[in-house]
Design an enzyme around this catalytic site. Structure first.
Site, PDB file in Angstrom:
ATOM      1  N   TYR A 472       0.818  -1.224   0.000  1.00 50.18           N
ATOM      2  CA  TYR A 472       0.000   0.000   0.000  1.00 50.18           C
ATOM      3  C   TYR A 472       0.847   1.266   0.000  1.00 50.18           C
ATOM      4  O   TYR A 472       0.577   2.223   0.724  1.00 50.18           O
ATOM      5  CB  TYR A 472      -0.976   0.005   1.184  1.00 50.18           C
ATOM      6  CG  TYR A 472      -1.601  -1.340   1.456  1.00 50.18           C
ATOM      7  CD1 TYR A 472      -2.231  -2.062   0.435  1.00 50.18           C
ATOM      8  CD2 TYR A 472      -1.557  -1.923   2.719  1.00 50.18           C
ATOM      9  CE1 TYR A 472      -2.796  -3.315   0.671  1.00 50.18           C
ATOM     10  CE2 TYR A 472      -2.117  -3.168   2.966  1.00 50.18           C
ATOM     11  CZ  TYR A 472      -2.734  -3.859   1.939  1.00 50.18           C
ATOM     12  OH  TYR A 472      -3.282  -5.097   2.172  1.00 50.18           O
ATOM     13  N   HIS A 473       1.878   1.279  -0.858  1.00 47.72           N
ATOM     14  CA  HIS A 473       2.782   2.427  -0.952  1.00 47.72           C
ATOM     15  C   HIS A 473       2.861   2.963  -2.382  1.00 47.72           C
ATOM     16  O   HIS A 473       3.958   3.171  -2.905  1.00 47.72           O
ATOM     17  CB  HIS A 473       4.187   2.031  -0.497  1.00 47.72           C
ATOM     18  CG  HIS A 473       4.263   1.522   0.904  1.00 47.72           C
ATOM     19  ND1 HIS A 473       5.243   0.637   1.325  1.00 47.72           N
ATOM     20  CD2 HIS A 473       3.481   1.769   1.984  1.00 47.72           C
ATOM     21  CE1 HIS A 473       5.049   0.359   2.611  1.00 47.72           C
ATOM     22  NE2 HIS A 473       3.990   1.042   3.035  1.00 47.72           N
ATOM     23  N   PRO A 474       1.749   3.226  -3.063  1.00 43.65           N
ATOM     24  CA  PRO A 474       1.841   3.722  -4.439  1.00 43.65           C
ATOM     25  C   PRO A 474       2.356   5.154  -4.492  1.00 43.65           C
ATOM     26  O   PRO A 474       1.983   5.988  -3.668  1.00 43.65           O
ATOM     27  CB  PRO A 474       0.392   3.629  -4.933  1.00 43.65           C
ATOM     28  CG  PRO A 474      -0.432   3.799  -3.693  1.00 43.65           C
ATOM     29  CD  PRO A 474       0.349   3.119  -2.606  1.00 43.65           C
TER      30      PRO A 474
END
Length: 536
Positions: A472-474
């Site tokens: 969850y690090h875009p």
């Protein structure tokens, strides 16, 4: 028609910071438009509640990626916060700045003012930290950066196992150097989440010159030629009234890596062929909008634990969960005060590297794949995720309709770069070696996944295709720079459009080494300083 000096789209990690800093001058009027509700939901504030907010449509956009070869034909969950605080209200609480070389790399790409020495003062300004070196750590910022207030025998065994495999302990991975293994630092105070909204936005909301509107979904950037002059938004649900606010100075997009490029594209700013194919008039051709998408693709190795009563699976079921709830209500501690992964190690994939390039994280609980991401398993066990920190693979985010309410297509293009596949295998092998260290032998551990029958690189990569998720690090879809794919310049101004900036994780040219929330908040601080400098 209402007019403000600044209109901020998105009350997330960076948007909350900007709202606070820009409204400190009582003569400056600021309007914040947030598509989601107020951050009232109780699971936002209970630390372990992130396991529910990650799948809760009330506070989460619940995006999913397109199916691809390297996801084994699966659509991957890509949650994004949809409430005050944005993703800082739904994440796993871990505070991780990244490495010196991350930011020096941004500066070397031509982004003047973004080297480590330039951004360190803004990191220090955000945090209120006890311990560590004064040269690196802040003491009186808005965000309390705390250590875990408990020690767990299983977590201690993870650390000792890593040490036995040659990974040193590190007291402060946000200090002098990142390499090593330790308990994590977190953004939690007195047993409750401290989101960017709670640290920055709420303290400023009593100011008369700050207007915060929730359930206000931005649908268009209003342009006057090549200048942004306002935002059109929908109040309430999909059938709500369309309204508009104007700006005397700037529009600042803080919607995040998915929503900022989406709003630019539906407003006619982006790749001309894409916009034309959807019948959108091209107001300003900018090829890089939505490109350069990067994220951490992390397989979760899974392990059964034979020793009884030591995992969160054992302590978080039935009467155990009742006891944990009572313990949390009285002390603010225990299972309900947990972070996403309490132990992590930053390691080198090979000798000779100047800095770590792999991240390993341990959870003293067994998870299993679910339709919207990992979920708690009934079996007792533990999970260890492992991945490269600075992947080269790049994807894109493109709208599929002129309708701003329709989710865009998210194509991560994971492991398309051969080096990412190679490093992923290496990270998994290091994780497995640690799990077999002598320190963990008393826990009676046995491998579930990838499994003892998968030993070759090809077999491991085949499992990665079927099992890996994002962390969850875009980042990167409105890249900062001066090349043909850049969307904003080093002062975060959109190339070719006056009065318009982007300030969120989408401007990162490359991924930072670890979690992205701390860098996003730093971006908010630095952006606010630049806006005020340019207005002076």
């Amino acid at each position: 028609m209402e007019s403000f000096d600044y209109v901020i789209v998105g009350a997330g990690s960076a948007g909350s910071v900007l709202a606070n800093r820009l409204s400190e001058d009582e003569k400056t009027t600021v309007c914040v438009l947030e598509a989601g509700p107020r951050d009232w939901h109780p699971f936002i504030h209970i630390p372990a509640g992130f396991m529910y907010t990650l799948v809760n449509p009330r506070v989460n956009w619940l995006y999913t990626s397109e199916a691809s070869e390297w996801t084994g034909g699966r659509r991957i969950a890509a949650p994004r916060g949809k409430t005050l605080g944005g993703s800082s209200s739904i994440n796993g609480h871990i505070y991780n700045r990244g490495q010196r070389l991350d930011f020096d790399g941004w500066a070397q790409r031509g982004n003047h003012g973004w080297g480590y020495a330039d951004v360190l003062p803004y990191f220090r300004r955000t945090e209120r930290r006890m311990g560590g070196d004064d040269l690196f750590r802040g003491r009186d910022g808005q965000l309390p950066i705390t250590d875990l207030d408990w020690r767990d025998p299983l977590c201690d065994a993870f650390i000792e196992g890593a040490v036995q495999m040659g990974i040193p302990r590190n007291r402060d991975y946000n200090g002098t150097m990142q390499a090593g293994v330790s308990y994590v630092q977190r953004v939690i105070q007195n047993g409750r989440r401290k989101s960017a909204a709670r640290g920055y936005l709420h303290p400023a909301m009593s100011r008369k010159n700050l207007t915060v509107r929730t359930h206000a979904h931005a649908t268009r950037i209003v342009l006057d030629g090549k200048r942004a002059v306002g935002i059109r938004y929908r109040k309430g649900g999909r059938d709500g009234a369309t309204m508009e606010v104007r700006t005397a100075k700037e529009v600042i997009l803080c919607g995040g890596t998915v929503n900022s490029p989406q709003l630019l594209q539906v407003s006619g700013i982006g790749p001309a062929p894409l916009l034309q194919s959807l019948g959108i008039a091209v107001k300003h051709a900018l090829a890089g909008v939505g490109e350069n998408l990067r994220d951490h693709y992390a397989p979760r190795t899974r392990w059964a634990v034979g020793a009884k009563g030591i995992t969160y699976n054992d302590r978080g079921r039935g009467l155990g969960l009742v006891r944990q709830a009572l313990h949390y209500a009285i002390s603010g501690k225990g299972l309900l005060a947990m972070v996403g992964a309490p132990i992590r190690a930053f390691v080198r994939s090979r000798e000779g590297l100047d800095a770590p390039d792999l991240l390993l994280g341990w959870v003293p609980m067994l998870t299993e794949p679910g339709p919207r991401g990992p979920r708690i398993a009934r079996q007792s066990g533990m999970t260890c995720y492992a991945h490269p920190m600075r992947p080269e693979s790049r994807g894109r985010i493109h709208i599929v309709s002129s309708d701003p309410g329709k989710p865009p297509a998210i194509n991560f293009n994971f492991l398309s770069s051969p080096v990412d596949a190679e490093l992923t295998v290496r990270a998994i092998r290091i994780a497995c070696s640690i799990m077999r260290a002598p320190a963990l032998a008393p826990m009676q551990i046995s491998e579930i996944a990838p499994g003892p029958d998968r030993r070759s690189d090809d077999e491991i990569l085949d499992w990665v295709k079927k099992a890996a998720e994002t962390t969850y690090h875009p980042v990167g879809t409105c890249k900062m720079g001066s090349d043909a794919q850049a969307v904003v310049d080093a002062r975060l101004r959109v190339h070719g459009i006056a009065g318009l900036r982007v300030a969120d994780a989408s401007i990162m040219p490359t991924l930072t080494s670890g979690n992205t929330n701390a860098p996003s908040i730093m971006i908010g601080e630095k952006a606010a300083a630049m806006v005020l400098e340019d207005a002076a």
